[in-house]
Design a protein around this motif. Structure first.
Motif, PDB file in Angstrom:
ATOM      1  N   ARG A   1       0.824  -1.210   0.000  1.00 47.66           N
ATOM      2  CA  ARG A   1       0.000   0.000   0.000  1.00 47.66           C
ATOM      3  C   ARG A   1       0.858   1.259   0.000  1.00 47.66           C
ATOM      4  O   ARG A   1       1.972   1.268   0.517  1.00 47.66           O
ATOM      5  CB  ARG A   1      -0.934  -0.005   1.210  1.00 47.66           C
ATOM      6  CG  ARG A   1      -1.755  -1.269   1.256  1.00 47.66           C
ATOM      7  CD  ARG A   1      -2.984  -1.182   2.085  1.00 47.66           C
ATOM      8  NE  ARG A   1      -3.660  -2.474   2.082  1.00 47.66           N
ATOM      9  CZ  ARG A   1      -4.447  -2.918   1.097  1.00 47.66           C
ATOM     10  NH1 ARG A   1      -4.712  -2.138   0.055  1.00 47.66           N
ATOM     11  NH2 ARG A   1      -4.989  -4.113   1.143  1.00 47.66           N
ATOM     12  N   ALA A   2       0.323   2.303  -0.583  1.00 49.18           N
ATOM     13  CA  ALA A   2       0.992   3.607  -0.586  1.00 49.18           C
ATOM     14  C   ALA A   2      -0.073   4.647  -0.924  1.00 49.18           C
ATOM     15  O   ALA A   2      -1.000   4.356  -1.682  1.00 49.18           O
ATOM     16  CB  ALA A   2       2.114   3.642  -1.625  1.00 49.18           C
TER      17      ALA A   2
ATOM     18  N   THR B   1       1.734   8.819   1.449  1.00 48.95           N
ATOM     19  CA  THR B   1       1.455   7.687   2.327  1.00 48.95           C
ATOM     20  C   THR B   1       1.193   8.128   3.766  1.00 48.95           C
ATOM     21  O   THR B   1       0.565   7.396   4.532  1.00 48.95           O
ATOM     22  CB  THR B   1       2.600   6.662   2.218  1.00 48.95           C
ATOM     23  OG1 THR B   1       2.744   6.297   0.838  1.00 48.95           O
ATOM     24  CG2 THR B   1       2.320   5.407   3.009  1.00 48.95           C
TER      25      THR B   1
ATOM     26  N   LEU C   1      10.693   5.945 -12.252  1.00 53.43           N
ATOM     27  CA  LEU C   1      10.807   7.223 -12.981  1.00 53.43           C
ATOM     28  C   LEU C   1      12.231   7.424 -13.480  1.00 53.43           C
ATOM     29  O   LEU C   1      12.442   7.928 -14.590  1.00 53.43           O
ATOM     30  CB  LEU C   1      10.378   8.383 -12.088  1.00 53.43           C
ATOM     31  CG  LEU C   1       8.854   8.534 -11.916  1.00 53.43           C
ATOM     32  CD1 LEU C   1       8.516   9.408 -10.718  1.00 53.43           C
ATOM     33  CD2 LEU C   1       8.228   9.108 -13.190  1.00 53.43           C
TER      34      LEU C   1
ATOM     35  N   ALA D   1      11.768   7.684   0.636  1.00 53.03           N
ATOM     36  CA  ALA D   1      12.245   6.460   1.295  1.00 53.03           C
ATOM     37  C   ALA D   1      13.198   5.643   0.418  1.00 53.03           C
ATOM     38  O   ALA D   1      13.906   4.766   0.928  1.00 53.03           O
ATOM     39  CB  ALA D   1      11.054   5.608   1.726  1.00 53.03           C
TER      40      ALA D   1
ATOM     41  N   HIS E   1       9.532   3.472  12.766  1.00 56.39           N
ATOM     42  CA  HIS E   1       8.648   3.640  11.610  1.00 56.39           C
ATOM     43  C   HIS E   1       9.281   4.739  10.756  1.00 56.39           C
ATOM     44  O   HIS E   1      10.103   5.506  11.222  1.00 56.39           O
ATOM     45  CB  HIS E   1       7.258   4.029  12.078  1.00 56.39           C
ATOM     46  CG  HIS E   1       6.567   2.928  12.815  1.00 56.39           C
ATOM     47  ND1 HIS E   1       5.420   2.332  12.370  1.00 56.39           N
ATOM     48  CD2 HIS E   1       6.877   2.307  13.967  1.00 56.39           C
ATOM     49  CE1 HIS E   1       5.051   1.403  13.220  1.00 56.39           C
ATOM     50  NE2 HIS E   1       5.906   1.361  14.205  1.00 56.39           N
TER      51      HIS E   1
ATOM     52  N   SER F   1       9.032   9.710  10.588  1.00 58.14           N
ATOM     53  CA  SER F   1       9.812  10.664  11.383  1.00 58.14           C
ATOM     54  C   SER F   1      11.193  10.886  10.765  1.00 58.14           C
ATOM     55  O   SER F   1      11.653  12.023  10.644  1.00 58.14           O
ATOM     56  CB  SER F   1       9.958  10.145  12.811  1.00 58.14           C
ATOM     57  OG  SER F   1      10.482   8.836  12.782  1.00 58.14           O
TER      58      SER F   1
HETATM   59  P1  FAD Z   1       4.986   8.936  -0.249  1.00 61.51           P
HETATM   60  O1  FAD Z   1       4.532   9.579   0.994  1.00 61.51           O
HETATM   61  O2  FAD Z   1       4.309   7.699  -0.682  1.00 61.51           O
HETATM   62  O3  FAD Z   1       4.872  10.035  -1.389  1.00 61.51           O
HETATM   63  C1  FAD Z   1       4.944   9.757  -2.765  1.00 61.51           C
HETATM   64  C2  FAD Z   1       3.962  10.636  -3.489  1.00 61.51           C
HETATM   65  O4  FAD Z   1       4.249  10.621  -4.873  1.00 61.51           O
HETATM   66  C3  FAD Z   1       2.517  10.178  -3.340  1.00 61.51           C
HETATM   67  O5  FAD Z   1       1.708  11.266  -2.966  1.00 61.51           O
HETATM   68  C4  FAD Z   1       2.171   9.660  -4.725  1.00 61.51           C
HETATM   69  O6  FAD Z   1       0.806   9.788  -5.060  1.00 61.51           O
HETATM   70  C5  FAD Z   1       3.053  10.505  -5.603  1.00 61.51           C
HETATM   71  N1  FAD Z   1       3.395   9.896  -6.898  1.00 61.51           N
HETATM   72  C6  FAD Z   1       3.900   8.656  -7.119  1.00 61.51           C
HETATM   73  N2  FAD Z   1       4.141   8.482  -8.425  1.00 61.51           N
HETATM   74  C7  FAD Z   1       3.817   9.633  -9.037  1.00 61.51           C
HETATM   75  C8  FAD Z   1       3.867  10.067 -10.382  1.00 61.51           C
HETATM   76  N3  FAD Z   1       4.342   9.285 -11.367  1.00 61.51           N
HETATM   77  N4  FAD Z   1       3.427  11.323 -10.675  1.00 61.51           N
HETATM   78  C9  FAD Z   1       2.955  12.135  -9.683  1.00 61.51           C
HETATM   79  N5  FAD Z   1       2.906  11.768  -8.396  1.00 61.51           N
HETATM   80  C10 FAD Z   1       3.337  10.532  -8.074  1.00 61.51           C
HETATM   81  N6  FAD Z   1       5.272   5.102   8.821  1.00 61.51           N
HETATM   82  C11 FAD Z   1       5.257   5.651  10.055  1.00 61.51           C
HETATM   83  O7  FAD Z   1       6.118   6.485  10.377  1.00 61.51           O
HETATM   84  N7  FAD Z   1       4.323   5.283  10.977  1.00 61.51           N
HETATM   85  C12 FAD Z   1       3.350   4.377  10.681  1.00 61.51           C
HETATM   86  O8  FAD Z   1       2.520   4.058  11.530  1.00 61.51           O
HETATM   87  C13 FAD Z   1       3.320   3.827   9.373  1.00 61.51           C
HETATM   88  N8  FAD Z   1       2.335   2.961   9.011  1.00 61.51           N
HETATM   89  C14 FAD Z   1       2.186   2.655   7.687  1.00 61.51           C
HETATM   90  C15 FAD Z   1       1.029   2.005   7.268  1.00 61.51           C
HETATM   91  C16 FAD Z   1       0.777   1.803   5.912  1.00 61.51           C
HETATM   92  C17 FAD Z   1      -0.479   1.142   5.474  1.00 61.51           C
HETATM   93  C18 FAD Z   1       1.739   2.240   4.962  1.00 61.51           C
HETATM   94  C19 FAD Z   1       1.486   2.034   3.499  1.00 61.51           C
HETATM   95  C20 FAD Z   1       2.912   2.839   5.381  1.00 61.51           C
HETATM   96  C21 FAD Z   1       3.144   3.059   6.729  1.00 61.51           C
HETATM   97  N9  FAD Z   1       4.273   3.747   7.178  1.00 61.51           N
HETATM   98  C22 FAD Z   1       4.310   4.230   8.459  1.00 61.51           C
HETATM   99  C23 FAD Z   1       5.365   4.073   6.252  1.00 61.51           C
HETATM  100  C24 FAD Z   1       5.382   5.532   5.798  1.00 61.51           C
HETATM  101  O9  FAD Z   1       4.089   6.069   5.793  1.00 61.51           O
HETATM  102  C25 FAD Z   1       6.023   5.641   4.418  1.00 61.51           C
HETATM  103  O10 FAD Z   1       7.274   5.013   4.444  1.00 61.51           O
HETATM  104  C26 FAD Z   1       6.228   7.089   3.995  1.00 61.51           C
HETATM  105  O11 FAD Z   1       5.045   7.819   4.116  1.00 61.51           O
HETATM  106  C27 FAD Z   1       6.767   7.164   2.571  1.00 61.51           C
HETATM  107  O12 FAD Z   1       7.063   8.497   2.259  1.00 61.51           O
HETATM  108  P2  FAD Z   1       7.682   8.897   0.848  1.00 61.51           P
HETATM  109  O13 FAD Z   1       7.964  10.352   0.909  1.00 61.51           O
HETATM  110  O14 FAD Z   1       8.794   7.984   0.521  1.00 61.51           O
HETATM  111  O15 FAD Z   1       6.552   8.588  -0.223  1.00 61.51           O
END
Ligand code: FAD
Length: 569
Positions: free
Chosen positions: A81-82, A89, A282, A537, A547, A550
């Motif tokens: 999930r994401a 996320t 990408l 990430a 997690h 943070s």
């Molecule tokens: P994301 O926050 O996923 O951001 C990526 C963004 O890019 C999204 O908005 C997406 O829509 C956008 N995107 C992707 N591809 C494209 C594209 N081609 N064009 C335009 N936009 C695009 N972490 C915690 O700290 N505590 C928790 O309790 C926790 N529980 C979790 C529970 C679940 C169900 C999940 C899925 C994750 C959990 N995590 C938790 C992990 C944490 O939330 C994620 O690791 C983190 O949010 C990822 O951040 P990011 O910046 O890498 O990517």
């Protein structure tokens, strides 16, 4: 065809991307655009509700990426999930706010990432955090903290839910864990995470709503004239100009939305923050990656970095549940983070030495499964660090989350530092096609055994008084499926039939020296490019004991400062 031009173009308005967008747009003389595939979820109750975990799963704001068949884990596919929304996320996650073990961040530096260590990251954890001191009432229900570990002035609100679980649970857990040699930890956010704790969440305690990246970093700043979110828009690939000093120069991003294809031009930088299951794809679509893969889809090679999309690391999650003898109300935030010696007792040394003697094999196996994209020697160096963290520094080995809710006491758990490594690669030059995501869950027998060992340990915890007095029969797996003295293979079958992704994928564009397999350098800049960064990430070189959000907020804060330093002189 419309065209637009900004200084910085950020792909992905998620957890990390919105931090960068916010901080860069503090420079009033630059313009920042964020391309986001999703939409606003400000008033989506599946998002805002603090007790709504899971409600957005499978809805339009969940990418629900599907993996390849998991051949070491029973063969079936998994859903990863994401969030697909402004906020990414962080709008669908479990909201737990725990950071990392200090030595774990220090090990980034010892592997060659100069400047990235606990001491340099700590001020950024504080900078991003808007800690809400718990009320007397919350404290009496188990909320606890050291104020030195928390920042009270940052955008991301961190605190406890308004209604905490009955105050009898934590003392019972504490006493039982004490018998098992696991101490109570008042606050895991200072770099020492081992123990039983009642951790805070990313939550607005006052309003009792989820605090996600958008609520913290975007909505209060949406009127900045130099900050623009282009939502409901999918980024396809980076557009290149002429090389400069032999480095690739990005001039924009091709996007697709209801108005068709267009290019969003970037006069300074393109920053990929699309998450660890999208940013590497990408890069490949843009010609940065393993030539063997790019050639298959006739994508011209812009920069040869064979490790793009490799090193995918996730954790695996299983659950147990017990009949409750009490009725529990309110939101639980209890986790136990035992170290390997606490969990294994006398077998600790045997396991440590068995794992140690397998590291070279693991490295070799993964190098082979990557068709040579990863070097065994580089993997071995990382595995040695990982072994040291687990068996020498004794960082937390597993997280066990306690969920006493209504008449059921359930538990979710995941071993924190598995050795399995997978990959994510494109399967087509068409950006709308899904990628091949293969975490290789339970690639090594050791990871599977560990998953079973922790379940066995949880049974022991629930058999230890006074916790044992709070619960009745085990409902899942249940003694009829996994008897008291079940064999390893019975446990392993249960694990494989019931596990899921822990949704913590990292490592797919690792920050490491280039000759050690890195994709980005310590400025999070992609090797061989002048002005492309990855900030999400993907760049975490390996899994953390906390997690992820943070640390991602802190990392994105620090990266923003590194970028700003370049443009403000
Ligand atoms: P994301 O926050 O996923 O951001 C990526 C963004 O890019 C999204 O908005 C997406 O829509 C956008 N995107 C992707 N591809 C494209 C594209 N081609 N064009 C335009 N936009 C695009 N972490 C915690 O700290 N505590 C928790 O309790 C926790 N529980 C979790 C529970 C679940 C169900 C999940 C899925 C994750 C959990 N995590 C938790 C992990 C944490 O939330 C994620 O690791 C983190 O949010 C990822 O951040 P990011 O910046 O890498 O990517």
């Amino acid at each position: 065809e419309r065209e637009s031009q900004y200084d910085f173009v950020i792909v992905g308005g998620g957890t990390s991307g919105l931090v960068v967008a916010n901080r860069l747009s503090e420079m009033s003389d630059v313009t920042v655009a964020v391309i986001e595939a999703g939409d606003s979820v400000l008033n989506n109750s599946n998002v805002t509700s603090v007790t709504g975990y899971g409600r957005s799963f499978g809805t339009a704001i969940d990418w629900q990426y599907q993996t390849e068949d998991q051949k070491y884990a029973g063969g079936s596919k998994q859903i990863m999930r994401a969030g697909k929304a402004i906020g990414g996320t962080s709008t669908i996650n479990g909201m737990s706010y725990t950071r990392a073990q200090n030595v774990q961040i220090d090990s980034w530096e010892s592997l060659g990432n100069k400047g990235w260590n606990w001491q340099s990251l700590f001020p950024y954890y504080m900078k991003s955090e808007g800690f809400q001191v718990p009320t007397q009432d919350q404290i009496s229900f188990g909320a606890d903290y050291y104020s030195d570990y928390h920042g009270e002035h940052g955008p991301m609100k961190v605190g406890w839910p308004k209604f905490l679980t009955n105050s009898t649970v934590l003392p019972a857990l504490d006493e039982s864990f004490n018998h098992l040699g696991v101490p109570y930890n008042r606050d895991v956010n200072g770099g020492l995470m081992v123990g039983l704790t009642s951790h805070p969440n990313t939550i607005d305690s006052e309003a009792n709503v989820r605090h996600d990246a958008a609520r913290a970093y975007y909505w209060p700043y949406q009127s900045r004239p130099n900050l623009k979110i282009i939502s409901n828009t999918h980024a396809n690939k980076i557009i290149w100009g002429n090389d400069s000093d032999g480095d690739a120069v990005a001039i924009g991003v091709e996007v697709n939305n209801i108005n068709g294809k267009q290019i969003i031009h970037a006069s300074k930088e393109v920053i990929l923050s699309a998450g660890s299951l999208k940013s590497p794809a990408l890069l490949e679509l843009s010609g940065i990656g393993n030539p063997d893969i790019l050639n298959k889809y006739d994508i011209p090679v812009k920069v040869n970095i064979s490790t793009v999309g490799e090193n995918l690391q996730d954790q695996t999650n299983n659950g147990l549940s017990y009949e409750g003898k009490e009725f529990w109300l309110g939101s639980p935030t209890f986790s136990a983070l035992p170290s390997a010696d606490q969990l294994y007792g006398e077998s600790f040394y045997t396991i440590a030495s068995n794992v140690n003697s397998s590291l070279a094999d693991y490295a070799e196996t993964i190098a082979n499964s990557s068709n040579g994209a990863l070097k065994a020697s580089n993997l071995l160096a990382v595995f040695q660090v990982q072994w040291d963290l687990i068996f020498r520094s004794k960082v937390p080995f597993a997280e066990i989350v306690f969920l006493p809710i209504a008449h059921t006491f359930s538990v979710e758990y995941w071993p924190l530092l598995p050795f399995s490594r997978g990959s994510i690669h494109i399967k087509s030059a068409d950006p709308s096609e899904p990628a091949a995501i293969n975490p290789n869950y339970f690639m090594f027998e050791q990871d599977l055994t560990t998953q079973s060992d922790v379940a066995w340990y949880i049974r022991k915890v629930f058999g230890t008084r006074p916790l044992a007095d709070l619960v009745g029969d085990e409902r899942s797996p249940g003694l009829e499926h996994v008897p008291e003295n079940a064999s390893d293979s019975t446990w392993n079958s249960w694990v494989k039939a019931n596990y899921r992704s822990n949704f913590h994928p990292v490592g797919t564009a690792s920050m490491l020296p280039r000759n050690k397999g890195g994709v980005v350098n310590t400025d999070l800049k992609v090797y061989g490019t002048k002005n492309v960064r990855v900030i999400d990430a993907s760049v975490l070189p390996y899994q953390l004991c906390g997690h992820l959000t943070s640390t991602l907020y802190a990392m994105a804060e620090r990266a923003s400062d590194l970028i700003k330093r370049r443009y403000t002189f």
